[in-house]
Design a protein around this motif. Structure first.
Motif, PDB file in Angstrom:
ATOM      1  N   PHE A 194     -32.178  14.852  -9.498  1.00 37.30           N
ATOM      2  CA  PHE A 194     -33.494  15.497  -9.420  1.00 37.30           C
ATOM      3  C   PHE A 194     -34.236  15.056  -8.163  1.00 37.30           C
ATOM      4  CE2 PHE A 194     -37.976  16.117 -10.641  1.00 37.30           C
ATOM      5  CZ  PHE A 194     -37.930  17.433 -11.067  1.00 37.30           C
ATOM      6  N   MET A 195     -34.137  13.781  -7.846  1.00 38.98           N
ATOM      7  CA  MET A 195     -34.766  13.249  -6.647  1.00 38.98           C
ATOM      8  C   MET A 195     -34.156  13.914  -5.404  1.00 38.98           C
ATOM      9  SD  MET A 195     -36.947  10.710  -5.585  1.00 38.98           S
ATOM     10  CE  MET A 195     -36.895   9.320  -6.735  1.00 38.98           C
ATOM     11  N   ALA A 196     -32.830  14.057  -5.387  1.00 41.93           N
ATOM     12  CA  ALA A 196     -32.153  14.651  -4.220  1.00 41.93           C
ATOM     13  C   ALA A 196     -32.514  16.123  -4.074  1.00 41.93           C
ATOM     14  CB  ALA A 196     -30.640  14.466  -4.360  1.00 41.93           C
ATOM     15  N   LYS A 197     -32.583  16.838  -5.178  1.00 41.80           N
ATOM     16  CA  LYS A 197     -32.932  18.258  -5.130  1.00 41.80           C
ATOM     17  C   LYS A 197     -34.368  18.438  -4.624  1.00 41.80           C
ATOM     18  CE  LYS A 197     -29.944  19.574  -9.028  1.00 41.80           C
ATOM     19  NZ  LYS A 197     -29.131  20.632  -8.405  1.00 41.80           N
ATOM     20  N   TYR A 198     -35.263  17.569  -5.071  1.00 43.11           N
ATOM     21  CA  TYR A 198     -36.665  17.718  -4.704  1.00 43.11           C
ATOM     22  C   TYR A 198     -36.877  17.432  -3.222  1.00 43.11           C
ATOM     23  CZ  TYR A 198     -41.726  17.181  -4.741  1.00 43.11           C
ATOM     24  OH  TYR A 198     -43.062  17.317  -4.454  1.00 43.11           O
ATOM     25  N   PHE A 199     -36.275  16.355  -2.748  1.00 42.79           N
ATOM     26  CA  PHE A 199     -36.460  15.980  -1.340  1.00 42.79           C
ATOM     27  C   PHE A 199     -35.398  16.605  -0.437  1.00 42.79           C
ATOM     28  CE2 PHE A 199     -38.711  12.361  -3.350  1.00 42.79           C
ATOM     29  CZ  PHE A 199     -39.915  12.466  -2.674  1.00 42.79           C
ATOM     30  N   LYS A 200     -34.493  17.352  -1.049  1.00 45.40           N
ATOM     31  CA  LYS A 200     -33.390  17.953  -0.300  1.00 45.40           C
ATOM     32  C   LYS A 200     -32.658  16.892   0.518  1.00 45.40           C
ATOM     33  CE  LYS A 200     -35.634  22.467   0.047  1.00 45.40           C
ATOM     34  NZ  LYS A 200     -36.129  23.542   0.942  1.00 45.40           N
ATOM     35  N   SER A 201     -32.387  15.833  -0.183  1.00 43.98           N
ATOM     36  CA  SER A 201     -31.711  14.700   0.435  1.00 43.98           C
ATOM     37  C   SER A 201     -30.371  14.460  -0.256  1.00 43.98           C
ATOM     38  CB  SER A 201     -32.592  13.445   0.350  1.00 43.98           C
ATOM     39  OG  SER A 201     -32.834  13.122  -1.003  1.00 43.98           O
ATOM     40  N   GLY A 202     -29.676  13.422   0.140  1.00 48.52           N
ATOM     41  CA  GLY A 202     -28.407  13.092  -0.464  1.00 48.52           C
ATOM     42  C   GLY A 202     -27.314  14.050  -0.028  1.00 48.52           C
ATOM     43  N   ASN A 203     -26.141  13.857  -0.591  1.00 49.17           N
ATOM     44  CA  ASN A 203     -25.008  14.703  -0.241  1.00 49.17           C
ATOM     45  C   ASN A 203     -24.976  15.952  -1.108  1.00 49.17           C
ATOM     46  OD1 ASN A 203     -23.881  13.875  -2.738  1.00 49.17           O
ATOM     47  ND2 ASN A 203     -23.074  12.021  -1.754  1.00 49.17           N
ATOM     48  N   ASP A 204     -24.065  16.823  -0.729  1.00 50.65           N
ATOM     49  CA  ASP A 204     -23.957  18.095  -1.449  1.00 50.65           C
ATOM     50  C   ASP A 204     -23.541  17.887  -2.899  1.00 50.65           C
ATOM     51  OD1 ASP A 204     -24.663  19.378   0.851  1.00 50.65           O
ATOM     52  OD2 ASP A 204     -22.591  19.813   1.469  1.00 50.65           O
ATOM     53  N   GLU A 205     -22.708  16.896  -3.122  1.00 43.34           N
ATOM     54  CA  GLU A 205     -22.230  16.631  -4.490  1.00 43.34           C
ATOM     55  C   GLU A 205     -23.394  16.243  -5.398  1.00 43.34           C
ATOM     56  OE1 GLU A 205     -19.023  13.737  -6.794  1.00 43.34           O
ATOM     57  OE2 GLU A 205     -19.190  13.668  -4.608  1.00 43.34           O
ATOM     58  N   MET A 206     -24.286  15.427  -4.889  1.00 41.32           N
ATOM     59  CA  MET A 206     -25.432  14.998  -5.699  1.00 41.32           C
ATOM     60  C   MET A 206     -26.361  16.174  -5.977  1.00 41.32           C
ATOM     61  SD  MET A 206     -26.919  12.590  -7.324  1.00 41.32           S
ATOM     62  CE  MET A 206     -26.062  11.109  -6.741  1.00 41.32           C
ATOM     63  N   ARG A 207     -26.592  16.974  -4.965  1.00 45.49           N
ATOM     64  CA  ARG A 207     -27.484  18.117  -5.162  1.00 45.49           C
ATOM     65  C   ARG A 207     -26.865  19.180  -6.056  1.00 45.49           C
ATOM     66  NH1 ARG A 207     -28.420  17.302   0.423  1.00 45.49           N
ATOM     67  NH2 ARG A 207     -27.042  19.075   0.926  1.00 45.49           N
ATOM     68  N   ALA A 208     -25.551  19.149  -6.245  1.00 45.29           N
ATOM     69  CA  ALA A 208     -24.859  20.141  -7.066  1.00 45.29           C
ATOM     70  C   ALA A 208     -24.803  19.752  -8.551  1.00 45.29           C
ATOM     71  CB  ALA A 208     -23.439  20.340  -6.538  1.00 45.29           C
ATOM     72  N   VAL A 209     -25.282  18.561  -8.871  1.00 47.49           N
ATOM     73  CA  VAL A 209     -25.270  18.124 -10.270  1.00 47.49           C
ATOM     74  C   VAL A 209     -26.118  19.071 -11.107  1.00 47.49           C
ATOM     75  CG1 VAL A 209     -25.960  16.299 -11.864  1.00 47.49           C
ATOM     76  CG2 VAL A 209     -24.855  15.710  -9.691  1.00 47.49           C
ATOM     77  N   GLN A 210     -25.570  19.536 -12.232  1.00 45.63           N
ATOM     78  CA  GLN A 210     -26.287  20.442 -13.121  1.00 45.63           C
ATOM     79  C   GLN A 210     -27.207  19.647 -14.053  1.00 45.63           C
ATOM     80  OE1 GLN A 210     -26.205  23.847 -13.036  1.00 45.63           O
ATOM     81  NE2 GLN A 210     -25.010  23.545 -11.148  1.00 45.63           N
ATOM     82  N   ILE A 211     -28.471  19.977 -14.005  1.00 41.14           N
ATOM     83  CA  ILE A 211     -29.463  19.315 -14.863  1.00 41.14           C
ATOM     84  C   ILE A 211     -29.972  20.336 -15.869  1.00 41.14           C
ATOM     85  CG2 ILE A 211     -31.676  18.112 -14.924  1.00 41.14           C
ATOM     86  CD1 ILE A 211     -31.215  17.314 -12.021  1.00 41.14           C
ATOM     87  N   ASP A 212     -29.842  20.013 -17.115  1.00 43.85           N
ATOM     88  CA  ASP A 212     -30.313  20.915 -18.177  1.00 43.85           C
ATOM     89  C   ASP A 212     -31.799  20.676 -18.422  1.00 43.85           C
ATOM     90  OD1 ASP A 212     -30.495  22.712 -20.199  1.00 43.85           O
ATOM     91  OD2 ASP A 212     -29.268  21.604 -21.654  1.00 43.85           O
ATOM     92  N   ILE A 213     -32.607  21.706 -18.248  1.00 45.28           N
ATOM     93  CA  ILE A 213     -34.063  21.616 -18.426  1.00 45.28           C
ATOM     94  C   ILE A 213     -34.504  22.669 -19.434  1.00 45.28           C
ATOM     95  CG2 ILE A 213     -36.307  21.854 -17.278  1.00 45.28           C
ATOM     96  CD1 ILE A 213     -35.004  20.828 -14.739  1.00 45.28           C
ATOM     97  N   VAL A 214     -35.467  22.311 -20.288  1.00 45.17           N
ATOM     98  CA  VAL A 214     -35.920  23.221 -21.335  1.00 45.17           C
ATOM     99  C   VAL A 214     -37.455  23.207 -21.428  1.00 45.17           C
ATOM    100  CG1 VAL A 214     -35.812  21.441 -23.140  1.00 45.17           C
ATOM    101  CG2 VAL A 214     -35.609  23.846 -23.780  1.00 45.17           C
ATOM    102  N   PRO A 215     -38.086  24.349 -21.684  1.00 44.17           N
ATOM    103  CA  PRO A 215     -39.543  24.362 -21.942  1.00 44.17           C
ATOM    104  C   PRO A 215     -39.835  23.689 -23.285  1.00 44.17           C
ATOM    105  CG  PRO A 215     -38.742  26.555 -21.370  1.00 44.17           C
ATOM    106  CD  PRO A 215     -37.539  25.717 -21.661  1.00 44.17           C
TER     107      PRO A 215
END
Length: 258
Positions: A194-215
């Motif tokens: 989540f941190m990598a996706k938000y800051f668009k940081s880290g490697n591609d593998e980290m940003r590709a991790v699927q995070i399950d989010i629900v309302p």
């Protein structure tokens, strides 16, 4: 025509024998029955409980004391019963108005990059959008828009939320996007991704991790102000019955500044 005179005196005066006060010394001889009744009345008038025989006097005194004690105990009993009812009513009202019992979870140590501090945690029900829409279609179809309306889904979700609040009487709710792990515990990898996706940081593998989010339909958070305003037990029972499953604690990954 004959005129009939009406005697307006009370009936008792017209039916009782007149009593004439004797005016001479020979009254006892002329009115023997009157004198007997008169003397009896005088005797009765002056008779008091102190003039009664001792046995009768004691009897009347005992009766008066018993009656007085009985009335006193009766009044005490009524007062006690009234106080007990009032106390029970106040306790019941207080119990019904108090927030339901809930234990706060341990504080999160991971930092939410959106707010720059640890993730907040919320207590409530996970309700995906499609589930909330079906809920509204089942419970309050009469207030929904036409299905082909461009705002149908958003409008249905709003009406579903309003229905839950109206039925439960609880309006201090919110919707938050939260992590939805399978086993109830958020994997550490999700926080990093989540941190990598938000800051668009880290490697591609980290940003590709699927995070399950629900309302999540939240009723309170772990923060003091929100926690103290949580629903009552009765309100929680109504919401649980409507939604169909129990609430739980969730880690919020939304723009949460509470």
């Amino acid at each position: 025509m004959h005129t009939v005179s009406c005697d307006r005196r009370p009936f008792i005066q017209s039916t009782c024998c007149p009593i004439v006060q004797p005016q001479t010394d020979d009254a006892p001889h002329r009115f023997p029955l009157f004198c007997t009744l008169y003397k009896t009345g005088e005797t009765y008038h002056h008779l008091s409980i102190t003039n009664m025989p001792s046995s009768l006097s004691k009897l009347f005194k005992t009766m008066n004391i018993s009656s007085s004690h009985r009335d006193c105990h009766s009044n005490d009993s009524i007062t006690t019963t009234t106080q007990e009812i009032g106390t029970s009513s106040r306790q019941l009202a207080r119990q019904q108005s108090e927030p339901f019992e809930l234990v706060r979870p341990p504080k999160q140590l991971n930092i939410n990059p959106i707010i720059g501090r640890p993730y907040n945690q919320y207590y409530g029900y996970a309700i995906p959008h499609d589930l909330l829409i079906r809920f509204a279609e089942k419970e309050c179809p009469e207030v929904l828009l036409e299905r082909d309306h461009k705002s149908y889904e958003f409008h249905a979700m709003m009406r579903g939320r309003e229905f839950i609040s109206t039925r439960s009487g609880f309006w201090s709710f919110d919707f938050k996007h939260c992590f939805n792990p399978r086993d109830g515990s958020v994997p550490p990898l999700w926080f990093e991704a989540f941190m990598a996706k938000y800051f668009k940081s880290g490697n591609d593998e980290m940003r590709a991790v699927q995070i399950d989010i629900v309302p999540v339909f939240t009723v309170c958070s772990e923060q003091d102000g929100s926690f103290e305003k949580r629903p009552t037990r009765e309100q929680m029972d109504i919401m649980t019955e409507l939604i169909g499953y129990a609430p739980q604690w969730w880690v919020c990954c939304d723009y949460d500044f509470n």
